[in-house]
Design an enzyme around this catalytic site. Structure first.
Site, PDB file in Angstrom:
ATOM      1  N   THR A  53     -26.902  28.170  -4.836  1.00  0.00           N
ATOM      2  CA  THR A  53     -25.759  28.985  -4.409  1.00  0.00           C
ATOM      3  C   THR A  53     -24.607  28.913  -5.401  1.00  0.00           C
ATOM      4  O   THR A  53     -23.462  29.228  -5.061  1.00  0.00           O
ATOM      5  CB  THR A  53     -25.261  28.555  -3.015  1.00  0.00           C
ATOM      6  OG1 THR A  53     -24.811  27.185  -3.084  1.00  0.00           O
ATOM      7  CG2 THR A  53     -26.354  28.690  -1.977  1.00  0.00           C
ATOM      8  N   PHE A  71     -20.356  36.482  -9.972  1.00  0.00           N
ATOM      9  CA  PHE A  71     -19.841  35.243 -10.546  1.00  0.00           C
ATOM     10  C   PHE A  71     -20.948  34.256 -10.959  1.00  0.00           C
ATOM     11  O   PHE A  71     -20.921  33.710 -12.066  1.00  0.00           O
ATOM     12  CB  PHE A  71     -18.885  34.566  -9.560  1.00  0.00           C
ATOM     13  CG  PHE A  71     -18.346  33.252 -10.052  1.00  0.00           C
ATOM     14  CD1 PHE A  71     -18.909  32.058  -9.638  1.00  0.00           C
ATOM     15  CD2 PHE A  71     -17.297  33.221 -10.961  1.00  0.00           C
ATOM     16  CE1 PHE A  71     -18.419  30.841 -10.116  1.00  0.00           C
ATOM     17  CE2 PHE A  71     -16.798  32.014 -11.435  1.00  0.00           C
ATOM     18  CZ  PHE A  71     -17.365  30.820 -11.018  1.00  0.00           C
ATOM     19  N   ASN A  72     -21.901  33.980 -10.066  1.00  0.00           N
ATOM     20  CA  ASN A  72     -22.911  32.963 -10.378  1.00  0.00           C
ATOM     21  C   ASN A  72     -23.773  33.365 -11.582  1.00  0.00           C
ATOM     22  O   ASN A  72     -24.034  32.554 -12.468  1.00  0.00           O
ATOM     23  CB  ASN A  72     -23.824  32.698  -9.170  1.00  0.00           C
ATOM     24  CG  ASN A  72     -23.115  31.957  -8.058  1.00  0.00           C
ATOM     25  OD1 ASN A  72     -22.130  31.249  -8.309  1.00  0.00           O
ATOM     26  ND2 ASN A  72     -23.587  32.120  -6.840  1.00  0.00           N
ATOM     27  N   ASP A 100     -22.084  24.781  -5.604  1.00  0.00           N
ATOM     28  CA  ASP A 100     -20.793  24.554  -6.263  1.00  0.00           C
ATOM     29  C   ASP A 100     -19.653  24.670  -5.235  1.00  0.00           C
ATOM     30  O   ASP A 100     -18.751  25.492  -5.369  1.00  0.00           O
ATOM     31  CB  ASP A 100     -20.573  25.557  -7.409  1.00  0.00           C
ATOM     32  CG  ASP A 100     -20.555  27.007  -6.941  1.00  0.00           C
ATOM     33  OD1 ASP A 100     -19.889  27.851  -7.606  1.00  0.00           O
ATOM     34  OD2 ASP A 100     -21.156  27.317  -5.891  1.00  0.00           O
ATOM     35  N   HIS A 160     -21.012  34.508   1.412  1.00  0.00           N
ATOM     36  CA  HIS A 160     -22.225  34.749   0.627  1.00  0.00           C
ATOM     37  C   HIS A 160     -23.325  33.708   0.851  1.00  0.00           C
ATOM     38  O   HIS A 160     -24.429  34.028   1.247  1.00  0.00           O
ATOM     39  CB  HIS A 160     -21.892  34.736  -0.877  1.00  0.00           C
ATOM     40  CG  HIS A 160     -20.721  35.548  -1.284  1.00  0.00           C
ATOM     41  ND1 HIS A 160     -20.774  36.904  -1.510  1.00  0.00           N
ATOM     42  CD2 HIS A 160     -19.432  35.171  -1.546  1.00  0.00           C
ATOM     43  CE1 HIS A 160     -19.583  37.339  -1.888  1.00  0.00           C
ATOM     44  NE2 HIS A 160     -18.753  36.318  -1.915  1.00  0.00           N
ATOM     45  N   ASP A 161     -23.005  32.451   0.557  1.00  0.00           N
ATOM     46  CA  ASP A 161     -24.050  31.447   0.353  1.00  0.00           C
ATOM     47  C   ASP A 161     -24.914  31.132   1.565  1.00  0.00           C
ATOM     48  O   ASP A 161     -26.130  30.929   1.423  1.00  0.00           O
ATOM     49  CB  ASP A 161     -23.422  30.161  -0.213  1.00  0.00           C
ATOM     50  CG  ASP A 161     -22.852  30.383  -1.603  1.00  0.00           C
ATOM     51  OD1 ASP A 161     -21.930  29.648  -1.985  1.00  0.00           O
ATOM     52  OD2 ASP A 161     -23.309  31.317  -2.302  1.00  0.00           O
ATOM     53  N   ASN A 163     -17.429  27.297  -8.874  1.00  0.00           N
ATOM     54  CA  ASN A 163     -16.164  27.569  -8.161  1.00  0.00           C
ATOM     55  C   ASN A 163     -15.045  26.635  -8.610  1.00  0.00           C
ATOM     56  O   ASN A 163     -13.868  26.922  -8.439  1.00  0.00           O
ATOM     57  CB  ASN A 163     -16.376  27.422  -6.659  1.00  0.00           C
ATOM     58  CG  ASN A 163     -17.186  28.566  -6.079  1.00  0.00           C
ATOM     59  OD1 ASN A 163     -17.028  29.715  -6.505  1.00  0.00           O
ATOM     60  ND2 ASN A 163     -18.077  28.258  -5.151  1.00  0.00           N
ATOM     61  N   ASP A 188     -20.269  27.880  -0.004  1.00  0.00           N
ATOM     62  CA  ASP A 188     -21.273  26.824  -0.178  1.00  0.00           C
ATOM     63  C   ASP A 188     -21.149  25.781   0.940  1.00  0.00           C
ATOM     64  O   ASP A 188     -22.145  25.278   1.461  1.00  0.00           O
ATOM     65  CB  ASP A 188     -21.075  26.090  -1.505  1.00  0.00           C
ATOM     66  CG  ASP A 188     -21.087  26.982  -2.715  1.00  0.00           C
ATOM     67  OD1 ASP A 188     -20.075  27.676  -2.933  1.00  0.00           O
ATOM     68  OD2 ASP A 188     -22.099  26.994  -3.437  1.00  0.00           O
TER      69      ASP A 188
END
Ligand code: RIB
Ligand code: CA
Length: 317
Positions: free
Chosen positions: A127, A168-169, A13, A242-243, A42, A18
């Protein structure tokens, strides 16, 4: 003889982190990026798709196919992350116009075709919200044998971010994650407890800025915007990227230490919906471990890998 490349389907996203994950996957000789599917998260799925195409254009990779995925979760309404990633979902530097358009099929059909034609089991890297993967495993459970594993950025063994307990995800589509966790497909979870070790410090950003190509400079500007969001929202001095941790784990397995554990996602809690419940100490005797959970990151080696990869990619783009 060169070792076999890992066939990867990336579901994302984009989203600033990402976007770096896409670039890392493109740069890795050991990864065969079979395609990208996009999801809401996102930003809207339309914006995520445009952003993915523009990141591919930045790398000069208009050949990578992109399929448009879910616009909303399996249940409930989409709660978008533009509050972190900006109006476009990838605010900051100007990006090149797309070199291609999305394929003329749904993400689900794209994934089905890809798995059915794959010569060896495919690694699914997720992700964003897990909606596309949840749909795939619900509609075509027979294809589980063609999935080597699902490695996803999401959840946490500790606190959340979108809510005090939910990341969030996983908060965006807990039902989809529940499908994945109960499907029997091998799962690795890369949660906030891990990704908060992957901070784009000023030293990291300076190394991006010093790269003599647009890829490095764009990444530095992305970190600037992303870092401002993280400072404003969560008082971080540097943003956790993060991703790319999911992709990095495929490239250099020694970067992350894992623990096998039972993982569930809360679907009902008034305050805790979307929270991942990770039993690190076998406290639920009747619940067998169903995932490997990322615990410790070698952050220095992670950033060396990411930065070297971006520099190689940028130099060739
Ligand atoms: O909570 C962080 C995750 O949510 C990352 O994947 C970020 O891109 C957003 O999708
Ligand atoms: Ca994401």
């Amino acid at each position: 003889m060169a070792s076999a490349r890992t066939p990867v389907l990336l579901d994302c996203d984009p989203g600033h982190d990402d976007a770096v994950a896409i670039l890392l996957a493109l740069a890795a000789p050991s990864i065969d990026l079979l395609g990208i599917t996009t999801t809401f998260g996102n930003c809207s799925v339309e914006d995520a798709t445009r952003n993915a195409l523009r990141v591919l254009a930045l790398a000069g990779r208009g050949d990578i196919q992109v399929a448009v995925g879910a616009a909303a979760p399996l249940a409930g309404e989409a709660a978008l992350g533009n509050y972190v990633h900006g109006v476009s979902g990838l605010d900051g530097p100007e990006l090149p116009e797309p070199l291609s358009t999305p394929v003329d099929q749904s993400a689900l059909q794209f994934q089905v075709d890809l798995l059915e034609s794959a010569h060896s089991p495919v690694t699914i890297v997720a992700t964003g919200p897990m909606t596309n993967i949840g749909l795939l495993l619900t509609q075509r459970p027979d294809l589980i044998s063609k999935v080597d594993e699902v490695i996803f950025m999401g959840g946490s063994t500790s606190r959340g971010n979108h809510t005090p307990t939910a990341e969030f995800n996983t908060h965006s589509d807990p039902e989809a994650l529940d499908v994945v966790l109960t499907s029997g497909v091998p799962v690795r979870m890369v949660g906030l407890n891990l990704t908060h070790q992957a901070l784009a410090t000023p030293e990291v950003v300076q190394r991006m800025s010093a790269m003599e190509h647009r890829v490095g400079q764009v990444c530095a500007e992305w970190m600037g915007f992303f870092g401002d969001s993280y400072q404003r929202l969560w008082e971080f001095d540097a943003p956790p990227v993060h991703d790319p941790c999911t992709v990095a784990a495929l490239i250099e397995p020694a970067l992350i230490e894992w623990r096998e554990a039972f993982v569930a996602v809360e679907l009902e809690g008034r305050w805790t919906r979307g929270t991942t419940v990770v039993d690190l100490y076998q406290r639920y005797p009747e619940m067998d471990p169903n995932a490997f959970v990322a615990m410790t990151l070698d952050a220095t080696a992670y950033w060396d890998l990411v930065l070297q990869s971006l520099d190689t990619l940028g130099g060739a783009a």
